[in-house]
Design an enzyme around this catalytic site. Sequence first.
Site, mmCIF file in Angstrom:
data_model
loop_
_atom_site.group_PDB
_atom_site.id
_atom_site.type_symbol
_atom_site.label_atom_id
_atom_site.label_comp_id
_atom_site.label_asym_id
_atom_site.label_seq_id
_atom_site.Cartn_x
_atom_site.Cartn_y
_atom_site.Cartn_z
ATOM 1 N N TYR A 61 76.242 3.017 65.770
ATOM 2 C CA TYR A 61 76.068 2.181 64.479
ATOM 3 C C TYR A 61 74.627 1.826 64.663
ATOM 4 O O TYR A 61 73.991 2.109 65.363
ATOM 5 C CB TYR A 61 77.012 1.279 64.250
ATOM 6 N N GLU A 62 74.249 1.169 63.707
ATOM 7 C CA GLU A 62 72.532 1.089 63.322
ATOM 8 C C GLU A 62 71.874 2.382 63.548
ATOM 9 O O GLU A 62 70.725 2.137 63.584
ATOM 10 C CB GLU A 62 72.198 -0.092 64.205
ATOM 11 N N GLY A 63 72.380 3.282 62.772
ATOM 12 C CA GLY A 63 71.673 4.691 62.834
ATOM 13 C C GLY A 63 72.126 5.588 64.018
ATOM 14 O O GLY A 63 71.820 5.100 65.400
#
Length: 596
Positions: free
Chosen positions: A437-439
């Site tokens: 997550y978050e890239g």
Amino acid sequence: MTVYNAPLKDLQFIYKEMGILEQLQGLPGCEEVTADLLDAVLDEASKLATDVIAPTNGPGDRQGAQWDNGVVRVPDGFEEAYKAYVEGGWNSVPFEPDYGGQGLPWALSSSIQEMWQSANLAWALCPLLNQGAVEAITAHASDDLKAQYLEKMISGEWSGTMNLTEPQAGSDLSLVKSRAERDGDHYRIKGQKIFITYGEHEMTGNIIHLVLARLPDAPEGVKGISLFLVPKFLLNNDGTPGERNDLRCVSIEHKLGIHGSPTCVMSYGDNEGAIGYLVGEENKGLACMFTMMNNARLAVGQQGLSVAERAYQQAADFARERRQGRGHDPKAGAAPIIEHADVRRMLMTMRAYTEAMRAVITDTMCLMDISKRHGEESWYAWATRRVGLMTPVIKGWFTDLAVELTSMGVQVHGGMGFIEETGAAQHFRDSRILPIYEGTNGIQAMDLVGRKIMFDDGKALDEYLDEAHSFINRLNGLSNDDIAVIRKYLAAGIDTLEQAGDWLLEEGKKDPDAAGGAAAYLLRLFGTVAGGIMLAKAAVVACAKLESGEGDQKFYAAKLATARFYAENVLSQAPALLIPITEGHKTLAAIDEEIL
């Protein structure tokens, strides 16, 4: 599960003896951040983390968040822990005093956040997302929106979320389909968002969603995305939560880990449309959201350190108690497994990496404070470049390591590590989301090579390498045998990073597939070298203290030994990464997709 103990001594060493506190005190607004204040903040935060938040970790994992016809209930103890967190003023630490913040350095805030994340990763995701939402609103929202929402979000009475992902739009946000239509002074939002952390819960009086959506006349692709503030409850004239907005949680996900954190599917506009307010300008929402995303990426890197620290503490405690095989004294019977060489190797690997990560992120967050507070443009520009360069390294390298180190923690436990009741498996399961997550970390690697190195023709990297070479020259003047070994392997790592950067600037621009194939290896190389530099700096301080006889000699001896272990066992592998960086992409390109 082992009781969590915050690494206070290590944090105090980084701030007071490695020069971070001195740098902070030289910044406007930080003059009163004294050693006594630092100690008081860290000590009080550790008490909350250990006594209040940490006891909710194991039970919260077993109970999990529950969804019941749109209502989400967090595990027992979460709400009480959050109330204590808010009452203690902890949510407001780094934010502007204009809206009720304490105005303390981001570096110090990051250090106490390490404690929350170690204590309970799932619980701490709520303040983590709120922190990023506050940053985005502060940077891009109108004065009216700031006046209405920031004070309550900064206090923690209200929480914030990030709404990017949709069923068809994950990493590629150009595929976002959620719609927004103008309606007087606001907009009507319709669409569905998935993977919304703490999208629904009852720990706070309101939830402020930051939602990406498209206007009817918006251009295609990411240039047509706008950002909207969409509250769970619309505000009354006096600023209190009033009517429920047209949004709801339709389900929560059943996940591998972070069970206590509700990961929500959110539906906007089942009826007239959820009322939202534009943040920034129309069709320029992605740039606004990136303020939140960059904040969150550093925070997720911090999560990697935090869960690795928790796993290390548990593995070390278990290794002292568990008895198997013969140890140093063959006549003593079964020995604690901490006496066995391979167990010591694993524990030292965990220790060295966590200490390296902690020093790297504290140094980087100090640079963030410089970028936000320093009055000179040249200092601001330099610090901003450096934080940008380090962000994908911290997010990518830290979280890859979190999975490796929590797995190693399971291995130290042996068969008992595979059994849930020990708690070791939870850290491993919780850590697995961090590289996603978050890239994803593949995106972080491409961000490093593309936006942070090639985009400015290597300026930020060259600045970093120049400082690294200067530090190596400083080590040349030290005669200590341990320092000499550390210098040898660190110099080789720095030279390898420089060669990799030169290759990237020459070949990566000509062949995007070469840059893509090399990216993950280059990110790991960068992280390995960055960690080595910070541990070497710690070793220099420790060496001086040992020679003078000052302070806790056992602590400084451990610092020096940890830095040497890292140099011989981790940094020594750095030169080998040059081969997959410069050559590995050729085989990738040659493989027929049909056989993959």
